[in-house]
Enzyme design. Structure first.
Site, short mmCIF file in Angstrom:
data_model
loop_
_atom_site.label_atom_id
_atom_site.label_comp_id
_atom_site.label_asym_id
_atom_site.label_seq_id
_atom_site.Cartn_x
_atom_site.Cartn_y
_atom_site.Cartn_z
N ASP A 40 0.84 -1.20 0.00
CA ASP A 40 0.00 0.00 0.00
C ASP A 40 0.87 1.25 0.00
OD1 ASP A 40 -2.76 -1.11 2.12
OD2 ASP A 40 -1.95 -1.79 0.21
N GLN A 41 1.99 1.15 0.72
CA GLN A 41 2.87 2.32 0.85
C GLN A 41 3.49 2.69 -0.51
OE1 GLN A 41 5.44 2.02 4.18
NE2 GLN A 41 6.60 3.83 3.67
N PHE A 43 2.21 2.01 -3.38
CA PHE A 43 1.09 2.52 -4.17
C PHE A 43 0.85 3.99 -3.81
CE2 PHE A 43 -2.66 1.57 -6.76
CZ PHE A 43 -3.47 2.63 -6.44
N ASP A 44 0.80 4.26 -2.50
CA ASP A 44 0.55 5.63 -2.05
C ASP A 44 1.63 6.59 -2.53
OD1 ASP A 44 -1.75 4.96 -0.78
OD2 ASP A 44 -0.83 4.71 1.18
N SER A 89 -12.20 7.56 1.49
CA SER A 89 -11.04 6.94 2.13
C SER A 89 -10.35 7.99 2.99
CB SER A 89 -10.10 6.37 1.08
OG SER A 89 -9.73 7.40 0.22
N LEU A 90 -9.28 7.59 3.62
CA LEU A 90 -8.56 8.51 4.51
C LEU A 90 -7.23 8.91 3.89
CD1 LEU A 90 -9.08 6.54 7.84
CD2 LEU A 90 -10.15 8.70 7.24
N GLU A 119 -7.79 5.30 17.12
CA GLU A 119 -8.28 3.92 16.94
C GLU A 119 -7.25 3.12 16.15
OE1 GLU A 119 -11.86 4.30 14.65
OE2 GLU A 119 -12.50 5.97 15.91
N LYS A 121 -6.30 0.98 12.82
CA LYS A 121 -6.74 0.88 11.43
C LYS A 121 -6.74 -0.61 11.08
CE LYS A 121 -6.09 2.85 6.87
NZ LYS A 121 -6.17 1.63 6.09
N ASP A 123 -7.09 -3.92 8.95
CA ASP A 123 -6.68 -4.19 7.58
C ASP A 123 -7.56 -5.29 6.98
OD1 ASP A 123 -5.31 -3.98 5.26
OD2 ASP A 123 -3.49 -4.97 5.98
N ARG A 142 -17.77 -1.02 -0.24
CA ARG A 142 -17.44 0.36 -0.58
C ARG A 142 -17.61 0.64 -2.07
NH1 ARG A 142 -12.07 3.98 -0.03
NH2 ARG A 142 -11.54 2.93 -1.93
N GLU A 179 -15.09 -2.68 9.34
CA GLU A 179 -14.14 -3.47 8.56
C GLU A 179 -14.44 -4.95 8.76
OE1 GLU A 179 -12.33 -1.35 7.01
OE2 GLU A 179 -10.58 -2.40 6.22
N TYR A 231 -16.70 1.10 13.23
CA TYR A 231 -15.95 2.27 13.68
C TYR A 231 -16.54 3.63 13.29
CZ TYR A 231 -13.90 1.11 9.12
OH TYR A 231 -13.71 0.77 7.81
N LYS A 318 0.13 5.13 8.92
CA LYS A 318 0.46 3.75 8.55
C LYS A 318 1.72 3.28 9.27
CE LYS A 318 -2.35 2.56 5.07
NZ LYS A 318 -1.76 1.92 3.95
N CYS A 412 13.08 -22.09 -19.75
CA CYS A 412 12.39 -22.73 -18.63
C CYS A 412 13.33 -23.68 -17.89
CB CYS A 412 11.18 -23.49 -19.16
SG CYS A 412 10.34 -24.42 -17.87
N CYS A 415 11.78 -27.47 -18.44
CA CYS A 415 11.71 -28.20 -19.71
C CYS A 415 12.59 -27.60 -20.80
CB CYS A 415 10.25 -28.27 -20.19
SG CYS A 415 9.64 -26.68 -20.78
N CYS A 430 6.50 -19.97 -19.39
CA CYS A 430 6.95 -21.08 -20.22
C CYS A 430 5.74 -21.46 -21.07
CB CYS A 430 7.38 -22.26 -19.35
SG CYS A 430 7.57 -23.75 -20.33
N CYS A 436 5.60 -29.59 -20.16
CA CYS A 436 6.39 -29.02 -19.06
C CYS A 436 5.86 -29.59 -17.73
CB CYS A 436 6.28 -27.50 -19.08
SG CYS A 436 7.23 -26.72 -17.75
#
Ligand code: IVH
Length: 452
Positions: A40-41, A43-44, A89-90, A119, A121, A123, A142, A179, A231, A318, A412, A415, A430, A436
């Site tokens: 996630d990090q 991605f963020d 989202s947050l 609180e 978070k 997952d 969501r 969640e 929550y 996070k 491969c 094979c 392959c 194979c």
């Protein structure tokens, strides 16, 4: 760091296009195939870089940019329902300094005393439950934040979600959000069974929970023993002005609420909560990936309002994924049943997040190349929410005499066929699905079962 280096060789527009393509791909992996390939990090960070570049260069505006949406988990099989209140989202933070920025922003905007509810978070996968006259009438995922899938029948199988409330002063109609989670013990058991049946494993309890919630057969959902923490209470007439107080009420009506949440009056109290749960969360039965901080008063929340994507009155902090440094001894290549070739790093054993790690995923050829890996390198291994740890970097300063450079194989290992890479895919395959050995393994076992 990798991205910054690339930027110097690319135009701004090329970088924006690249980030958009990457984020679209990872969004699909995350929301549609339930198999994220990056944390996630990561991605963020990519999303932030794109947001910054787009803000600085409005001439490259694109109405379909990944920054335009919050992601979608809609699947075709369920009825779509509009959310009465959008599911936002947050904003994420990763450091004490960013938490302090949030606190300061709130303080300046409100210009009066306020409390922050701290609180965990959780997952898992978010859900919105509607109750009318004390009875659960609808459960919606969501989706894209505006509308989601009606998964009421599946949610009704979750024992910790009350179908009928205890007596209490709840509003005639309200929504409560939370969640849905798969506890670690259930997740481990499920993956053990899947391994025995040679089925693909869930990467983490979050994917297992969201995958389960989208199953068509609710009796299978029931057998998966999902859990839920609630929550956030929404209604035109909530009983209290305080978020914390509303959740305590919700607890008395029969909801599972994390009752070790705390109201903080100062930044130091917030840090205390964060530091305590960064360690203590490892003893919880469910996965958590951070802390959520919410301005407690609903009146103050309304005053602070929302940006296009997230509330100004709340933020997520996070947790850092656990990371260790160890020696890379060898890279081997595994061929799966689909023919996909996965590179695996064999390491000097190292203690990480409670287990001894000897092997780690390298994902694909692009990642190997970007890491500039050599045998004998000291590498950083990280274990976030995923069960399989991964290599996230190399300590280049610790490299005295570089060993052999790690390159992706061309043929491969099972094979000998020449590997292929399909357009738009990161993996090599392959192509020999007729002889194979790992690719025909299942066929062979079916044949031998028939012969028996
Ligand atoms: S509050 C408007 N509280 O984190 C704010 N969210 O990006 C509504 N989550 O989609 C969310 N634990 O699925 C809130 N204690 C918590 C949470 C929490 C986990 C998830 C939720 C949301 C995402 C935020």
């Amino acid at each position: 760091m990798f991205y910054i280096i690339i930027l110097t060789f690319m135009t701004i527009q090329e970088r924006i296009d690249e980030l958009r393509a990457e984020l679209h791909r990872h969004n699909y992996n995350y929301y549609v195939s339930n198999s994220p390939k990056i944390s996630d990090q990561e991605f963020d960070f990519m999303m932030r870089e794109l947001q910054d570049l787009e803000a600085a260069h409005p001439e490259y505006y694109d109405e379909n940019s990944p920054t335009m949406r919050v992601g979608s988990d809609i699947s075709k099989e369920f009825v779509q329902v509009d959310h009465k209140y959008p599911m936002l989202s947050l904003g994420n933070t990763y450091s004490a300094a960013e938490v302090a920025d949030f606190y300061q922003r709130v303080k300046t905007s409100l210009n009066e005393d306020f409390e922050v509810c701290c609180e965990l978070k959780f997952d898992g996968t978010s859900i919105s439950l509607t109750y009318q006259n004390g009875k659960l009438v609808q459960a919606v995922t969501r989706g894209d934040g505006t509308h989601g899938d009606d998964v009421t029948e599946n949610v009704k199988t979750i024992r910790s979600i009350p179908l009928v409330l205890n007596k209490g002063d709840y509003p005639d109609e309200f929504e409560i959000r939370g969640e849905i989670l798969m506890p670690w013990a259930v997740f481990d058991e499920l993956n053990k069974e899947r391994e025995q049946r040679e089925e693909s494993l869930f990467a983490n309890p979050r994917n297992a929970a969201s995958g389960t919630l989208k199953l068509q057969n609710s009796s299978v959902v029931a057998s998966r023993k999902l859990d839920a923490y609630l929550y956030y209470l929404l209604s035109e007439n909530v009983p209290c002005d305080g978020h914390y107080e509303n959740l305590i009420k919700a607890k008395s009506w029969g909801f599972k609420v994390f009752d070790q949440m705390r109201k903080a009056k100062t930044l130091d109290e917030i840090y205390e909560f964060i530091n305590y749960w960064d360690v203590e969360r490892k003893n919880l039965p469910v996965a958590t990936d951070g802390i959520v901080l919410k301005v407690n008063s609903y009146r103050q929340q309304r005053n602070l309002g929302f940006t296009a994507k997230s509330p100004r009155w709340a933020i997520a902090y996070k947790f850092q994924a656990e990371r260790e440094c160890t020696r890379l001894n060898e890279v081997t290549f595994q061929v799966g049943r689909t023919g996909a070739v996965t590179p695996v790093a064999n390491l000097d054993p190292v203690q990480l997040a409670g287990t001894v790690v000897k092997r780690a995923s390298l994902h694909n050829a692009d990642i190997i190349k970007s890491l500039d890996l050599h045998i004998g390198d000291m590498v950083y291994v990280e274990k976030g929410g995923e069960i399989i740890p991964k290599i996230v970097g190399v300590d280049k300063e610790a490299r005295s005499m570089a060993g052999e450079e790690v390159n992706f194989i061309t043929h491969c290992p099972e094979c000998g066929s020449e590997l292929v890479r399909y357009e738009g895919e990161a993996a090599y395959y392959c192509p020999n699905d007729s002889t194979c050995p790992p690719q025909i393994k299942e066929e062979l076992s079916i044949l031998s079962a028939v012969r028996l």
